[in-house]
Enzyme design. Structure first.
Site, PDB file in Angstrom:
ATOM      1  N   GLY A   1       9.548  -8.637  -2.681  1.00 51.43           N
ATOM      2  CA  GLY A   1       8.898  -9.875  -2.217  1.00 51.43           C
ATOM      3  C   GLY A   1       7.625 -10.159  -3.007  1.00 51.43           C
ATOM      4  N   ASP A   2       6.912  -9.107  -3.360  1.00 51.41           N
ATOM      5  CA  ASP A   2       5.675  -9.286  -4.139  1.00 51.41           C
ATOM      6  C   ASP A   2       6.010  -9.834  -5.528  1.00 51.41           C
ATOM      7  OD1 ASP A   2       4.360  -8.181  -1.968  1.00 51.41           O
ATOM      8  OD2 ASP A   2       4.509  -6.152  -2.771  1.00 51.41           O
TER       9      ASP A   2
HETATM   10  O1  RIB Z   1       5.377  -4.852  -0.532  1.00 52.74           O
HETATM   11  C1  RIB Z   1       5.295  -3.489  -0.854  1.00 52.74           C
HETATM   12  C2  RIB Z   1       3.964  -2.943  -0.447  1.00 52.74           C
HETATM   13  O2  RIB Z   1       3.864  -2.946   0.964  1.00 52.74           O
HETATM   14  C3  RIB Z   1       3.718  -1.506  -0.847  1.00 52.74           C
HETATM   15  O3  RIB Z   1       3.149  -1.397  -2.121  1.00 52.74           O
HETATM   16  C4  RIB Z   1       2.855  -0.969   0.272  1.00 52.74           C
HETATM   17  O4  RIB Z   1       1.566  -0.617  -0.126  1.00 52.74           O
HETATM   18  C5  RIB Z   1       2.861  -2.045   1.342  1.00 52.74           C
HETATM   19  O5  RIB Z   1       1.690  -2.762   1.367  1.00 52.74           O
END
Ligand code: RIB
Length: 312
Positions: free
Chosen positions: A250-251
């Site tokens: 998602g990031d």
């Molecule tokens: O989206 C993944 C992230 O979720 C991880 O890196 C962890 O730190 C949490 O924040």
């Protein structure tokens, strides 16, 4: 062009397993490593790796400060507005990665993330004013997200909220958000509509627009994503890749989306960038080490130039 990410910064403690343990059970791991993480940090590093001028605004403890700051610098992320909080630990996440399915379970202790203040945001005004796009998530207090969204929106910035992890939001925040990017679970929680297929995803997307956002994008993991605008819905199938680690998918999506918008691409095109970044990320281990750089993204998009979006 410039983007600012306001959000969480973690150290991730990864342990690999070939199945998740049951309650009360102890199992043997298949390897351990420590890596930088946190949704805010991952998204900032994602934007930095794609070559965009990127600021991160957040708090860390003294414990991992050099490790984290060096990591941001290596990814080209500007750290002028990262505060070192001497009273709290850096946020940490324990990531259990199932190496068979690529799925994970994550537990977070937010530490310094939760102590970010409105003054920290005011101190970063220069970065916010310099940016076209401001990117937020929900691993810092919601009142800070509301403050940033209101401020950035009033300055004419594009505000993107990735509402992860799932949480209830105050009604007033929606009017300051241009684009919201929940996954299936988050969209269900925010709208009360259980998202189980494309139709229910569109309904949830429309409900978010009724709440006040301009566009909603519902990400559906291996099923792709849906863009809902006030007058249409578009379906973006996922790219077919070998899944190694879904942590931070998602990031990666939000980083790709943000950079495309910052560079002036349409939202319809930007969702493609998001999908492509997420696809590349899940083929590699690590929330940040798996994020693609600009060259890898361009190569991937070129390889998939026949990719088609469907109108629903
Ligand atoms: O989206 C993944 C992230 O979720 C991880 O890196 C962890 O730190 C949490 O924040």
């Amino acid at each position: 062009m410039t983007v600012t990410v306001v959000g969480s910064i973690h150290v991730d403690f990864y342990i690999k397993v070939d199945r998740f343990p049951l309650v009360g059970e102890t199992i043997m791991g298949r390897g351990f490593h420590i890596s930088p993480g946190g949704k805010g940090a991952n998204q900032a590093v994602g934007c930095g790796k794609l070559g965009e001028k990127t600021f991160i605004v957040g708090r860390i403890g003294e414990d991992f400060s050099e490790y984290i700051l060096n990591n941001f610098r290596n990814a080209g992320v500007k750290t002028d507005f990262v505060k070192i909080d001497v009273e709290h630990n850096t946020g940490v996440a324990f990531v259990i990665l199932n190496t068979v399915t690529g799925q994970n379970m994550i537990i977070i202790d937010p530490g310094a993330d939760y102590w970010i203040t409105q003054k920290d945001v005011d101190d970063a005004l220069e970065a916010i004013l310099d940016s076209q796009v401001i990117l937020l998530q929900l691993e810092i207090p919601i009142k800070i997200n509301l403050y940033v969204a209101q401020l950035a929106y009033s300055k004419g910035k594009t505000v993107i909220l990735n509402p992860a992890p799932a949480a209830d939001l105050p009604q007033e925040i929606f009017r300051y958000i241009n684009i919201i990017t929940p996954n299936r679970v988050e969209a269900s929680q925010l709208t009360g509509i259980e998202v189980r297929d494309l139709d229910t995803a569109i309904k949830a997307g429309r409900k978010l627009i009724e709440k006040g956002v301009a566009y909603s994008i519902i990400t559906l993991g291996s099923h792709g994503s849906i863009l809902v605008t006030p007058d249409k819905s578009l379906y973006y199938p996922s790219f077919k890749v070998d899944v190694v680690d879904t942590t931070g998918a998602g990031d990666a999506f939000n980083a790709g989306l943000t950079v495309a918008l910052s560079q002036g691409y349409s939202i319809e095109e930007a969702v493609k960038w998001g999908n492509a970044c997420a696809a590349l990320k899940i083929t590699r281990i690590g929330a940040q080490s798996g994020l693609p750089n600009k060259h890898e993204l361009e190569e991937f998009m070129e390889k998939h130039k026949d990719y088609r979006v469907k109108s629903l």
